[in-house]
Design an enzyme around this catalytic site. Structure first.
Site, PDB file in Angstrom:
ATOM      1  N   ARG A  25     -18.262  -1.652  18.107  1.00  0.00           N
ATOM      2  CA  ARG A  25     -17.561  -2.934  17.917  1.00  0.00           C
ATOM      3  C   ARG A  25     -16.240  -2.976  18.669  1.00  0.00           C
ATOM      4  NH1 ARG A  25     -17.076  -3.301  12.513  1.00  0.00           N
ATOM      5  NH2 ARG A  25     -19.258  -3.886  12.536  1.00  0.00           N
ATOM      6  N   CYS A  54     -19.819  -5.141   3.761  1.00  0.00           N
ATOM      7  CA  CYS A  54     -19.035  -3.980   4.190  1.00  0.00           C
ATOM      8  C   CYS A  54     -17.739  -3.989   3.387  1.00  0.00           C
ATOM      9  CB  CYS A  54     -18.733  -4.076   5.685  1.00  0.00           C
ATOM     10  SG  CYS A  54     -17.708  -2.711   6.288  1.00  0.00           S
ATOM     11  N   CYS A  96     -19.352   3.081   8.680  1.00  0.00           N
ATOM     12  CA  CYS A  96     -18.634   2.357   9.729  1.00  0.00           C
ATOM     13  C   CYS A  96     -17.351   3.139   9.959  1.00  0.00           C
ATOM     14  CB  CYS A  96     -18.333   0.931   9.264  1.00  0.00           C
ATOM     15  SG  CYS A  96     -17.300   0.020  10.437  1.00  0.00           S
ATOM     16  N   CYS A 108       0.677   4.737   6.904  1.00  0.00           N
ATOM     17  CA  CYS A 108       0.049   4.521   8.217  1.00  0.00           C
ATOM     18  C   CYS A 108       1.016   3.738   9.115  1.00  0.00           C
ATOM     19  CB  CYS A 108      -1.260   3.758   8.050  1.00  0.00           C
ATOM     20  SG  CYS A 108      -2.314   4.477   6.776  1.00  0.00           S
ATOM     21  N   CYS A 134     -16.991  -8.336   5.771  1.00  0.00           N
ATOM     22  CA  CYS A 134     -16.258  -7.089   5.517  1.00  0.00           C
ATOM     23  C   CYS A 134     -15.016  -7.368   4.681  1.00  0.00           C
ATOM     24  CB  CYS A 134     -15.795  -6.465   6.828  1.00  0.00           C
ATOM     25  SG  CYS A 134     -17.120  -6.203   7.988  1.00  0.00           S
ATOM     26  N   CYS A 159       0.833  -1.195   0.000  1.00  0.00           N
ATOM     27  CA  CYS A 159       0.000   0.000   0.000  1.00  0.00           C
ATOM     28  C   CYS A 159       0.873   1.254   0.000  1.00  0.00           C
ATOM     29  CB  CYS A 159      -0.923  -0.008   1.223  1.00  0.00           C
ATOM     30  SG  CYS A 159      -2.042   1.393   1.260  1.00  0.00           S
ATOM     31  N   CYS A 199       0.397   0.021  10.360  1.00  0.00           N
ATOM     32  CA  CYS A 199      -0.145  -0.993   9.440  1.00  0.00           C
ATOM     33  C   CYS A 199       0.904  -1.920   8.839  1.00  0.00           C
ATOM     34  CB  CYS A 199      -0.921  -0.295   8.323  1.00  0.00           C
ATOM     35  SG  CYS A 199      -1.839  -1.460   7.301  1.00  0.00           S
TER      36      CYS A 199
HETATM   37  N1  SAM Z   1      -6.673   0.807   3.159  1.00  0.00           N
HETATM   38  C1  SAM Z   1      -7.931   1.103   3.706  1.00  0.00           C
HETATM   39  C2  SAM Z   1      -7.902   2.255   4.684  1.00  0.00           C
HETATM   40  O1  SAM Z   1      -6.886   2.520   5.298  1.00  0.00           O
HETATM   41  O2  SAM Z   1      -8.936   2.908   4.821  1.00  0.00           O
HETATM   42  C3  SAM Z   1      -8.618  -0.089   4.329  1.00  0.00           C
HETATM   43  C4  SAM Z   1      -7.844  -1.102   5.143  1.00  0.00           C
HETATM   44  S1  SAM Z   1      -7.173  -0.527   6.694  1.00  0.00           S
HETATM   45  C5  SAM Z   1      -6.213  -1.925   7.150  1.00  0.00           C
HETATM   46  C6  SAM Z   1      -8.573  -0.459   7.774  1.00  0.00           C
HETATM   47  C7  SAM Z   1      -8.353   0.010   9.191  1.00  0.00           C
HETATM   48  O3  SAM Z   1      -7.777  -1.022   9.970  1.00  0.00           O
HETATM   49  C8  SAM Z   1      -7.438   1.188   9.422  1.00  0.00           C
HETATM   50  O4  SAM Z   1      -8.049   2.415   9.196  1.00  0.00           O
HETATM   51  C9  SAM Z   1      -7.081   1.034  10.884  1.00  0.00           C
HETATM   52  O5  SAM Z   1      -7.971   1.785  11.684  1.00  0.00           O
HETATM   53  C10 SAM Z   1      -7.252  -0.466  11.149  1.00  0.00           C
HETATM   54  N2  SAM Z   1      -5.941  -1.079  11.421  1.00  0.00           N
HETATM   55  C11 SAM Z   1      -4.958  -1.324  10.527  1.00  0.00           C
HETATM   56  N3  SAM Z   1      -3.882  -1.877  11.109  1.00  0.00           N
HETATM   57  C12 SAM Z   1      -4.166  -1.977  12.422  1.00  0.00           C
HETATM   58  C13 SAM Z   1      -3.433  -2.453  13.554  1.00  0.00           C
HETATM   59  N4  SAM Z   1      -2.187  -2.906  13.438  1.00  0.00           N
HETATM   60  N5  SAM Z   1      -4.030  -2.425  14.760  1.00  0.00           N
HETATM   61  C14 SAM Z   1      -5.298  -1.952  14.887  1.00  0.00           C
HETATM   62  N6  SAM Z   1      -6.050  -1.488  13.853  1.00  0.00           N
HETATM   63  C15 SAM Z   1      -5.481  -1.483  12.630  1.00  0.00           C
HETATM   64 FE1  SF4 Z   2      -2.811   1.226   3.398  1.00  0.00          FE
HETATM   65 FE2  SF4 Z   2      -2.811   0.069   5.795  1.00  0.00          FE
HETATM   66 FE3  SF4 Z   2      -2.995   2.695   5.596  1.00  0.00          FE
HETATM   67 FE4  SF4 Z   2      -5.086   1.154   4.809  1.00  0.00          FE
HETATM   68  S1  SF4 Z   2      -4.284   1.359   6.885  1.00  0.00           S
HETATM   69  S2  SF4 Z   2      -4.220   2.924   3.737  1.00  0.00           S
HETATM   70  S3  SF4 Z   2      -3.947  -0.615   4.003  1.00  0.00           S
HETATM   71  S4  SF4 Z   2      -1.226   1.447   4.938  1.00  0.00           S
END
Ligand code: SAM
Ligand code: SF4
Ligand code: DTB
Length: 328
Positions: free
Chosen positions: A265, A133, A193, A61, A101, A57, A64
């Site tokens: 949730r 979702c 959500c 973040c 989802c 990606c 992530c």
């Molecule tokens: N890429 C898209 C986005 O960021 O909107 C969708 C997937 S992203 C993995 C969805 C959500 O998962 C993120 O916004 C974050 O809040 C949550 N998330 C991701 N990694 C996480 C982690 N290590 N621990 C807790 N929540 C996490």
């Molecule tokens: Fe990409 Fe993870 Fe950020 Fe979603 S949360 S935009 S998958 S880096």
């Protein structure tokens, strides 16, 4: 009693702070009352997650596993085919999930062939009688319209943290970008959500700020995932200390009081919580979980553990499990 603003947009951060910082027993008692007045108390909404496109990606973040900038050792996977997604959705339904989802590690949706394939996945999952979702990053109004027409019930897009702490966590897009996507989802008539992550090094004020931003949306999100950080080796937050359990209870209870009708949730991080900690969160108004052994890329509380916990607490999943082999 907790102060009750006239409309959610008038809610002040100070009033959220007063609720969040009530003595814990008082806070849980009030939240449990709001919960009982607005939801069946012994039932739980169960969603199953599937990562339909994993890793590589472009976003940064810091929590992530899927960011190309984080060295998490994850194997990237291209967009799954429809048949495999449908098989996973059928299995989730058979185990008692009522919502499926799908998560795509995209910065945002693009008008391309992959999006057409995601629309087909949404329709196919909807045809199984499951709620649908999707979480796939930023989107434009016309894309939200297409998703609605394909049968999408919910779009997940999290605010993650407070506006002030946000740039400590993500720099490649802004809070404003997130709010714009949420507005497009809302205008299209798809249910929102939206939640966040606790335990990323933010202060209690930041947690209060997040809940304030969620609760002052008009209307508030129908579904509010409250995640505890799952620390992932190779990410900047890998060594963060675990979130104190009472902070999760406070966040859930405050969200329940301020968003009485929403599903709250208890999301990522459950596998690191004790049964007792989770039970307190359910008492404080959490009425929804991710079910199944895997979240997107990390392990979840196992099905066996959840079945045992729900039995002890007398919690019944909303959907009846459909035994494997029975047509859905
Ligand atoms: N890429 C898209 C986005 O960021 O909107 C969708 C997937 S992203 C993995 C969805 C959500 O998962 C993120 O916004 C974050 O809040 C949550 N998330 C991701 N990694 C996480 C982690 N290590 N621990 C807790 N929540 C996490
Ligand atoms: Fe990409 Fe993870 Fe950020 Fe979603 S949360 S935009 S998958 S880096
Ligand atoms: C949400 O708020 N939590 C889910 C879902 N929305 C997409 C994701 C949790 C991801 C946890 C880390 C992982 O498994 O990669």
């Amino acid at each position: 009693m907790a102060p009750s603003p006239t409309t959610s947009s008038e809610l002040s951060r100070e009033s959220v702070s007063k609720i969040y910082r009530l003595p814990l027993m008082e806070l849980v008692f009030q939240a449990a009352g709001v919960h009982r007045n607005n939801h069946p108390t012994n039932s739980i909404q169960c969603s199953t997650l599937l990562s339909i496109k994993t890793g590589s990606c472009a976003e940064d973040c810091s929590y992530c596993s899927q960011s190309a900038r984080n060295d998490s050792g994850l194997d990237p996977e291209r967009l799954m085919d429809n048949e495999s997604v449908v098989a996973a959705a059928k299995a989730a339904k058979a185990k008692g999930s009522d919502r499926f989802c799908m998560g795509a590690a995209w910065r945002g949706i693009k008008d391309n062939d992959d999006f057409e394939r995601v629309l087909e996945m949404v329709s196919s999952v909807k045809d199984l009688g499951l709620e649908t979702c999707l979480t796939a990053g930023m989107l434009e109004p016309h894309q939200a319209d297409k998703l609605r027409d394909a049968g999408l019930d919910y779009y997940n897009h999290n605010l993650d943290t407070s506006p002030e702490y946000y740039d400590q966590v993500v720099t490649t897009r802004t809070y404003e970008d997130r709010l714009e996507t949420l507005a497009s989802v809302r205008v299209a008539g798809i249910k929102v959500c939206c939640g966040g992550i606790l335990g990323m090094g933010e202060s209690e004020d930041d947690r209060i700020g997040l809940i304030h931003e969620l609760a002052r949306q008009t209307p508030p999100p129908e579904s509010v995932p409250i995640n505890a950080l799952v620390p992932i080796p190779g990410t900047p937050l890998a060594e963060n200390p675990p979130l104190p359990w009472d902070q999760m209870v406070r966040a859930v209870a405050t969200a329940r009081i301020l968003m009485p009708k929403s599903d709250i949730r208890l999301s990522a991080g459950r596998s690191s919580m004790t049964e007792e900690g989770q039970a307190l969160c359910f008492l404080a108004g959490a009425n929804s979980v991710f079910m199944g052994d895997k979240l997107l890329t990390t392990p979840n509380a196992t099905e066996t553990e959840d079945a045992a916990l729900f039995r002890k607490l007398g919690l019944e999943p909303i959907a009846e499990p459909t035994p494997q082999g029975v047509p859905v």
